[in-house]
Design a protein around this motif. Sequence first.
Motif, short mmCIF file in Angstrom:
data_model
loop_
_atom_site.label_atom_id
_atom_site.label_comp_id
_atom_site.label_asym_id
_atom_site.label_seq_id
_atom_site.Cartn_x
_atom_site.Cartn_y
_atom_site.Cartn_z
N LYS A 3 -18.88 10.15 45.63
CA LYS A 3 -20.22 9.57 45.51
C LYS A 3 -20.16 8.14 44.96
CE LYS A 3 -21.63 12.88 42.70
NZ LYS A 3 -20.37 13.66 42.59
N THR A 4 -19.51 8.00 43.80
CA THR A 4 -19.43 6.67 43.20
C THR A 4 -18.69 5.70 44.12
OG1 THR A 4 -19.48 7.66 41.00
CG2 THR A 4 -18.70 5.39 41.13
N THR A 5 -17.63 6.20 44.75
CA THR A 5 -16.88 5.37 45.70
C THR A 5 -17.83 4.82 46.78
OG1 THR A 5 -14.92 6.73 45.33
CG2 THR A 5 -14.96 5.40 47.35
N LEU B 288 -28.70 4.48 42.81
CA LEU B 288 -28.56 4.99 41.45
C LEU B 288 -27.44 6.01 41.41
CD1 LEU B 288 -32.38 5.66 40.75
CD2 LEU B 288 -31.07 3.60 40.16
N ASP B 289 -26.44 5.76 40.56
CA ASP B 289 -25.33 6.69 40.46
C ASP B 289 -25.55 7.65 39.30
OD1 ASP B 289 -22.95 7.92 41.03
OD2 ASP B 289 -21.68 6.40 40.09
N GLU B 290 -25.83 8.90 39.61
CA GLU B 290 -26.09 9.94 38.62
C GLU B 290 -26.91 9.44 37.42
OE1 GLU B 290 -23.12 12.74 37.73
OE2 GLU B 290 -21.96 12.39 39.56
N PRO B 291 -28.14 9.01 37.69
CA PRO B 291 -28.92 8.41 36.60
C PRO B 291 -29.25 9.35 35.45
CG PRO B 291 -30.30 8.75 38.53
CD PRO B 291 -28.90 9.03 38.95
MG LIG Z 1 -19.25 9.37 40.21
#
Ligand SMILES: [Mg+2]
Length: 315
Positions: free
Chosen positions: A42-44, A158-161
């Motif tokens: 996901k972050t990638t 938004l990354d895992e807000p």
């Molecule tokens: Mg991540």
Amino acid sequence: MPSLEAVNLTKNYGKFVALSNLSLKIEGSKCVGFLGPNGAGKTTTLKLFTDMIRPSQGKALINGISVHENKRLALEHCGSLIESPEIYPSFTPKEALSMIAEIRGVPHDVREKRIEEAIAEVKMEDWKDKKVGKFSKGMKQRINIASSLLSEPDILLLDEPTTGLDPRGMSEVRDIVKSLKKRNRLIFMSSHLLPEVSDVCDEVAMIDHGKLLVYDTLSNVTTKFSGDGNSSIVEIGLARALDDSFPIGSISSITGVVSVDKMDSRNLRIKFSGGLEKQETLLSDLAAMKIGMISFRASGSALEDTYLNLIKDTL
Ligand SMILES: [Mg+2]
Ligand SMILES: Nc1ncnc2c1ncn2[C@@H]1O[C@H](COP(=O)(O)OP(=O)(O)OP(=O)(O)O)[C@@H](O)[C@H]1O
């Protein structure tokens, strides 16, 4: 219309494939949940979309513009919250946001107004001149979200807000994300929590081991994955395209059939109750109707397995 597109997007770290050939197009103003367990990619993906890292293959486009070839233009209307550093505790939200606006080159004449609006959007007006050091994690995260709004983005990544927040902080941040949807924005939010995505998002893209498993509306995915306890779904394929003479009504009136939906001109999705026994009689009932059925396959079970495998790592 805001859009996010990945074309064969791939990221390798040496021999390790963090993201494999992701092709996905999201368009319009809505909130899309990007769901997957730890390490799914996901972050990638989000970092590739903001050009924080470079793809090994493929490309990422924002509003049709390649972020790798034309970063400034592509990201002009895109706000993001990915691994943001802690705000310095002795700053107030206004001070912190002024500094960020300065760094990001928000024009002087609109700076004050943008800061006020961003603070209002995350409902922190009463706290804008208080020191951040006293804030709860949820409040700090709302200020981080405000900082992503300074460029008046129509796309928000938004990354895992809500990760790392207590239940109250999580619910505050979810409410803020829901309210951000109202302004014709496209929000792409990663999460490893299915209930969170169902609460906040309209659509869901699921990823695991760097591969996209599904991208669909939340209601389609929910039907596919969970059914409702004792109903199942089959998909049937037809030899000819559906027309007005096709007896959808007769199919709906077969005992046990809950609903009949058209997937496209040659495929129907039939939801029914009664388990495997009913599935067998449904098959023979449909065959007897001579409607040109050339395929009959159970839907849901394969996807449900995929889904359970997907989330079991996070439990
Ligand atoms: Mg991540
Ligand atoms: N710089 C790097 N070097 C080597 N491997 C990396 C690097 N960055 C990420 N990875 C690996 O790529 C995979 C995907 O990581 P990513 O951070 O995208 O996962 P994620 O879905 O965001 O997970 P999480 O839910 O834990 O945040 C992981 O296995 C991770 O260890």
